[in-house]
Design a protein around this motif. Structure first.
Motif, short mmCIF file in Angstrom:
data_model
loop_
_atom_site.label_atom_id
_atom_site.label_comp_id
_atom_site.label_asym_id
_atom_site.label_seq_id
_atom_site.Cartn_x
_atom_site.Cartn_y
_atom_site.Cartn_z
N ALA A 197 1.05 1.93 10.19
CA ALA A 197 2.20 2.43 8.47
C ALA A 197 2.53 3.80 8.93
O ALA A 197 2.91 4.66 8.15
CB ALA A 197 1.38 1.79 7.97
N LYS A 198 0.93 4.36 9.04
CA LYS A 198 0.68 6.13 8.60
C LYS A 198 1.87 7.03 9.81
O LYS A 198 2.39 8.18 9.89
CB LYS A 198 -0.45 6.49 9.11
CG LYS A 198 -1.41 6.47 7.64
CD LYS A 198 -2.85 7.22 8.03
CE LYS A 198 -3.95 7.04 7.17
NZ LYS A 198 -4.68 8.10 6.69
N GLN A 199 1.64 6.71 11.01
CA GLN A 199 2.52 7.25 12.18
C GLN A 199 4.13 6.71 12.61
O GLN A 199 5.29 6.77 13.03
CB GLN A 199 2.06 6.67 13.60
CG GLN A 199 0.77 6.73 13.90
CD GLN A 199 0.05 6.74 15.18
OE1 GLN A 199 0.05 7.76 15.61
NE2 GLN A 199 -0.60 5.39 14.96
N ALA A 224 1.03 -0.98 0.18
CA ALA A 224 -0.02 -0.12 0.41
C ALA A 224 0.88 1.10 0.39
O ALA A 224 2.49 0.96 0.62
CB ALA A 224 -1.07 0.15 1.24
N SER A 225 0.42 2.97 -0.41
CA SER A 225 0.85 4.02 -1.09
C SER A 225 1.69 3.92 0.75
O SER A 225 1.93 4.79 0.86
CB SER A 225 0.12 5.12 -0.81
OG SER A 225 -0.91 4.92 -0.79
N GLN A 226 0.97 3.69 1.82
CA GLN A 226 1.53 3.65 3.06
C GLN A 226 2.86 2.71 3.95
O GLN A 226 2.52 3.43 4.94
CB GLN A 226 0.35 3.79 4.41
CG GLN A 226 -1.12 4.37 4.08
CD GLN A 226 -1.92 3.87 2.82
OE1 GLN A 226 -1.87 2.97 2.65
NE2 GLN A 226 -3.10 5.15 2.70
N GLY A 227 2.61 1.79 3.36
CA GLY A 227 4.08 1.45 3.51
C GLY A 227 3.14 0.26 4.10
O GLY A 227 4.11 -0.49 4.44
N TYR A 228 2.08 -0.49 4.05
CA TYR A 228 2.06 -1.93 4.43
C TYR A 228 1.73 -2.93 3.42
O TYR A 228 0.58 -1.81 2.38
CB TYR A 228 0.99 -1.76 6.27
CG TYR A 228 -0.69 -1.56 5.06
CD1 TYR A 228 -1.21 -2.21 4.77
CD2 TYR A 228 -1.13 0.33 5.08
CE1 TYR A 228 -2.52 -2.27 4.23
CE2 TYR A 228 -2.57 0.06 4.40
CZ TYR A 228 -2.93 -1.30 3.53
OH TYR A 228 -4.15 -0.86 3.40
N VAL A 229 1.93 -4.34 4.23
CA VAL A 229 1.34 -5.29 3.29
C VAL A 229 0.11 -6.15 4.11
O VAL A 229 0.51 -6.48 4.95
CB VAL A 229 2.12 -6.09 2.98
CG1 VAL A 229 3.19 -6.66 4.20
CG2 VAL A 229 2.25 -6.57 1.19
N ASN A 230 -1.29 -6.75 3.04
CA ASN A 230 -1.71 -7.02 2.96
C ASN A 230 -1.55 -8.49 3.11
O ASN A 230 -1.94 -9.15 2.27
CB ASN A 230 -3.23 -7.29 2.40
CG ASN A 230 -4.17 -7.43 3.68
OD1 ASN A 230 -4.32 -8.71 3.64
ND2 ASN A 230 -5.41 -6.66 3.80
N LEU A 231 -1.31 -9.19 4.07
CA LEU A 231 -0.72 -11.19 4.29
C LEU A 231 -2.10 -11.62 5.09
O LEU A 231 -1.66 -12.65 5.03
CB LEU A 231 0.05 -11.30 4.47
CG LEU A 231 1.81 -10.59 3.48
CD1 LEU A 231 2.95 -10.96 4.61
CD2 LEU A 231 1.95 -10.40 2.27
#
Length: 288
Positions: free
Chosen positions: A137-139, A36-43
């Motif tokens: 991830a936003k923080q 994601a653009s915010q830097g996380y991934v959905n696994l």
């Protein structure tokens, strides 16, 4: 750089290593997961979900972020950080997973403590709630953030030095699988008097506390237990509402109990928290 992302992730479908290709993580079989653009991934595969939107809701995550951000649980975070870092050595990076990380408050506090001590952490936060991981991830762009389940951690066997389970849902077999021999599991749970004053207001009566087990989980040996007990003051109806909203008490309380809580303008609360430390045994096979 003392705080680094933990990048040794595994495909949730076949367990193979995931390698970054552009803005995706891909395994050798071609399973691909977008960053994601915010830097996380959905696994978290769809077949592993028990509902369309599992875990904490967007509203619960926002309430927890406000309440924890105000510093009410600083004593808990400080003790957690001390117990994780007390045996760490500057020359050996510590790979740490927060299993059920919520909006990332405890990992951010751990990172700050590590920085102050000159220690290096490879950090992974995982939660089943996409709203929690998004907020985390936003923080914090330093850690890796993953939507996933404690029941099937997308992490290779014996790849972690420490697993945190902060008021969460422990899956000890999975924790034992991903920890290195001798690795630390720090399990943090509420004691019988935790938030007692608020519970006495919202419930007609309090249930007898469950007996604490002295036995270590399978695959682990007990490595000590500590208790934190102190008082905090929560001022303002909004902060009290946030505390209720971030806990299961909001839905378990009676309507009359919620009304009594809503009428409060301040309350002194007991924090009663147990920190149980376990060490992963050396005899567990890598696939266990």
């Amino acid at each position: 750089m003392p705080i680094r992302p933990f990048t040794s992730l595994s495909c949730p479908l076949d367990g193979a290593p995931l390698l970054r290709q552009g803005m995706s993580l891909r395994c050798a079989a071609g399973h691909s997961f977008d960053l994601a653009s915010q830097g996380y991934v959905n696994l978290l595969p769809v077949q592993n979900k028990r509902s369309l939107d599992p875990g904490d809701s967007k509203e619960m995550v926002a309430a927890r972020r406000r309440f924890l951000g105000a510093g009410h649980y600083t004593p808990i975070a400080a003790m957690m950080s001390r117990l994780v870092l007390e045996a760490a050595q500057p020359e050996h990076p510590l790979a740490c997973l927060d299993a059920g990380c919520g909006e990332g408050y405890y990992l951010r506090q751990l990172e700050a403590a590590a920085l102050a001590s000159g220690l290096t952490l490879d950090v992974l936060g995982l939660d089943i709630s996409k709203w929690a991981v998004l907020a985390a991830a936003k923080q914090d762009r330093q850690a890796s953030w993953v939507v996933g389940s404690n029941a099937a951690l997308p992490v290779p066997p014996q790849s972690l030095d420490c697993v945190l389970c902060m008021f969460g849902f422990p899956v000890h077999a999975e924790f034992a699988r991903v920890l290195k021999p001798g690795g630390l599991l720090l399990q943090v749970d509420s004691g019988p008097d935790h938030l007692r004053e608020l519970r006495e207001i919202i419930y007609p009566s309090l249930k007898a506390p469950k007996a604490e087990s002295a036995d270590a989980p399978a695959g682990f040996s007990a490595a000590g237990s500590e208790r934190l007990r102190c008082e905090i003051r929560v001022e303002g109806a909004a902060a009290i509402a946030d505390l209720l909203a971030m806990t299961p008490h909001l839905y378990r309380a009676t309507a009359e109990g919620r009304a009594r809580a809503a009428a409060l303008t301040g309350i002194t609360l007991t924090l009663d928290v147990r920190f149980a430390r376990y060490r992963r045994g050396a005899s567990i096979s890598a696939g266990a």
